[in-house]
Design an enzyme around this catalytic site. Structure first.
Site, short mmCIF file in Angstrom:
data_model
loop_
_atom_site.label_atom_id
_atom_site.label_comp_id
_atom_site.label_asym_id
_atom_site.label_seq_id
_atom_site.Cartn_x
_atom_site.Cartn_y
_atom_site.Cartn_z
N GLY A 56 -11.99 -25.01 -33.25
CA GLY A 56 -10.62 -25.26 -33.70
C GLY A 56 -10.28 -26.72 -33.43
N CYS A 83 -17.69 -24.05 -29.46
CA CYS A 83 -16.90 -25.28 -29.47
C CYS A 83 -15.53 -25.07 -28.81
CB CYS A 83 -16.81 -25.82 -30.90
SG CYS A 83 -16.28 -27.53 -30.92
N TYR A 84 -14.44 -25.07 -29.57
CA TYR A 84 -13.12 -24.81 -28.96
C TYR A 84 -13.14 -23.47 -28.22
CZ TYR A 84 -8.07 -24.30 -28.41
OH TYR A 84 -6.81 -24.16 -27.89
N HIS A 171 -22.36 -26.00 -32.68
CA HIS A 171 -22.08 -25.05 -33.78
C HIS A 171 -23.37 -24.40 -34.29
CE1 HIS A 171 -17.80 -25.91 -34.43
NE2 HIS A 171 -18.11 -27.13 -34.02
N GLU A 173 -23.60 -21.96 -36.25
CA GLU A 173 -23.43 -21.44 -37.62
C GLU A 173 -23.78 -22.47 -38.68
OE1 GLU A 173 -21.15 -22.29 -35.48
OE2 GLU A 173 -19.31 -23.04 -36.36
N ASP A 229 -17.65 -11.06 -59.97
CA ASP A 229 -16.90 -10.08 -59.18
C ASP A 229 -16.45 -8.88 -60.01
OD1 ASP A 229 -17.24 -12.00 -57.27
OD2 ASP A 229 -15.19 -12.77 -57.38
N LYS A 372 -19.32 -13.69 -51.33
CA LYS A 372 -19.89 -13.80 -52.68
C LYS A 372 -21.38 -13.43 -52.74
CE LYS A 372 -18.81 -15.32 -56.87
NZ LYS A 372 -17.50 -15.08 -57.50
#
Ligand code: XMP
Length: 516
Positions: A56, A83-84, A171, A173, A229, A372
């Site tokens: 954040g 992180c945050y 991070h 991710e 979609d 997606k």
């Protein structure tokens, strides 16, 4: 979904929040994002197998900074702070966080000092991670050990193994963290002790069951656009309830060449599914409405409004339906500010909004929990053809915004044919999956040329191809010159009304992806 084991991501406003959730799902574990404002009782009631706190933009020691109750770390549920999230965990549990003397940003060499059988199992002693922080953990909380450091950051990671609490400054991710996936996998699968049963085949099976239970013998209406979609949703509903489903496909005459027929061949009477399929050929209606209109936003508005009118007329013929199905997906939900902490980027008309022009009792949104790439996997599971499932994004107003200035049937024909050749030649060169989006557009410019012995005064076609991650920024793709030349010569020879072809080099910003 209720019985699925899940990991919860608590969002502190980090820019990678959706990415964290996607990475968890790549470990075959279902995951949802909630704002840090979500009360602890609600989190407890979901009975998560693990909790991840995101990054954040704030400093956790400042007044009013986003925080979370200490109780979260006393539930006996494994928690991973990123992180945050890592700094907050230390701050709340009695460690110290301060402004760092050196801001760490980018790929950073990191040394692993502990947790080599748990969080960092299988990770080399020296590894590259992605850092982005200006605060740092200067003292770990009681009961924690330092398990990684960098040259500038004494606590790149800390752990309290007994309580399964882990704080990492970097991070995992982000793909730049070389072993990020492995680290998340260690947490999600091993530390949280999950079975990893979140798979698209079971999603499809379970959702079909849920739809049947919910819909009973009711009637469902779906506006099918032919995009990914709505096509996957149509296939899912078709498998679940067959003839109780009616799909209305409005062909506004602004689709790519053959696209209307392709949609009909999959969903129509000779297609793969036993449903009611109504194709409305409304091209002339749209062209009439668009006559003389040049302003891009006005064109978008007319195309949107006309869609509502046509759909409404068809819905009236069908009469009351029980459910209106919508192809809302998870990023729509999060970007609408309903999950997580992200600001409202765009309010999706289809999240929770109830169209008042159709007579129905309830909305169903069976794809609401999917990203997606998961929608695409579900589409393949359901037997949809690859060209439909991996379709590149195509704007709702279609070719209407790829024809600069007034839209006419003649200009639609030109841009359809030019675009078809462009796509065909990129495919011939094996490049069709390289740019993230590519298309031909029609500039409103006419210029002088010679064809044979004749003077011509014809249109200029613009070729566009972009590389992008999120469509917020984009760069022009480097299409090989020989391929562009081939496309140019075919368009000029085969498409009547064109005597010039240009390649658009503009990046976004300052340009946009579409020309209008
Ligand atoms: P821009 O042109 O804004 O495009 O850089 C970014 C992405 O959004 C798509 N796009 C639209 N999609 N209605 C849509 O449904 C629109 O009016 C619209 N305008 C742009 C565009 O194709 C690209 O993928």
């Amino acid at each position: 979904m209720a019985t699925e084991e899940k990991v919860i991501v608590i969002d502190f406003g980090g820019q990678y929040n959706q990415l964290v959730a996607r990475r968890v799902r790549e470990c075959n574990v279902y995951c949802e994002i909630y704002s840090y404002r979500t009360p602890i009782d609600q989190i407890k009631a979901m009975n998560p197998k693990g909790i991840i706190l995101t990054g954040g933009p704030n400093s956790c020691y400042e007044d009013g900074a986003p925080t979370y109750t200490k109780e979260l770390f006393e539930l006996g549920i494994p928690v991973l702070g990123l992180c945050y999230g890592a700094q907050l965990m230390m701050h709340v549990l009695g460690g110290k966080v301060e402004k760092a003397p050196v801001r760490e940003y980018g790929k950073t060499e990191t040394f692993i000092d502990g947790s080599k059988d748990t969080l960092f199992a299988g990770i080399e002693e020296k590894t590259i991670v992605w850092m982005s922080h200006f605060d740092y953990i200067s003292k770990v909380a009681p009961g924690f050990d330092i398990i990684a450091h960098t040259a500038d950051c004494p606590v790149a990671a800390a752990a309290c193994e007994d309580k399964k609490l882990y704080a990492i400054q970097f991070h995992p991710e982000v793909l730049h963290t070389v072993k990020g996936k492995e680290i998340l996998h260690n947490f999600v699968r091993n530390i949280c002790e999950t079975a990893g049963s979140w798979r698209m085949d079971s999603f499809v099976e379970n959702t079909i069951k849920e739809i049947r239970e919910k819909v009973g013998d009711g009637k469902v209406l779906l506006a099918l656009s032919g995009g990914v979609d709505s096509s996957v949703l149509a296939a899912l509903l078709a498998r679940a309830i067959g003839k109780q489903l009616t799909c209305v496909f409005v062909d506004h005459g602004l689709l790519r060449k053959n696209e209307g027929d392709e949609v009909e061949s999959v969903f129509g009477p000779n297609g793969n599914f036993d449903i009611n399929f109504i194709r409305v050929n409304a091209a002339q209606r749209y062209y009439d409405k668009l006559k003389g209109v040049e302003e891009p936003e006005r064109k978008r508005k007319i195309i949107g409004e006309e869609f509502i009118r046509v759909f409404e007329e068809e819905a009236k013929k069908i009469g009351t339906v029980d459910f209106l199905a919508q192809g809302t997906i998870y990023p729509d939900v999060v970007e609408s500010g309903l999950g997580g902490e992200s600001v409202v980027i765009k309010s999706h008309h289809n999240v929770g909004g109830l169209p008042d022009y159709v007579d129905f009792k309830e909305i169903i949104e069976p794809l609401r929990s999917l990203f997606k790439d998961e929608v695409r996997k579900a589409g393949l599971e359901l037997g949809l053809p690859e060209y439909l499932v991996f379709r590149q994004p195509f704007p709702g107003p279609g070719l209407g915004i790829r024809i600069i200035g007034e839209v006419t049937a003649e200009k639609v024909r030109i841009v359809q044919d030019a675009d078809f050749i462009y796509r065909e030649e990129l495919a011939n060169a094996g490049l069709e999956k390289l740019p993230d989006q590519y298309f031909a557009a029609l500039s409103n410019m006419r210029s002088v040329g010679v064809m044979g012995d004749e003077r011509t005064y014809d249109y200029a076609v613009v070729l566009r191809a972009v590389e992008t991650v999120d469509f917020m920024t984009a760069e022009a793709s480097e299409i090989p010159f020989a391929v562009l030349q081939k496309v140019m010569s075919r368009i000029i020879n085969e498409v009547k009304g064109v005597n010039r072809v240009m390649y658009d080099l503009t990046s976004k910003p300052p340009g946009t992806v579409e020309l209008e």
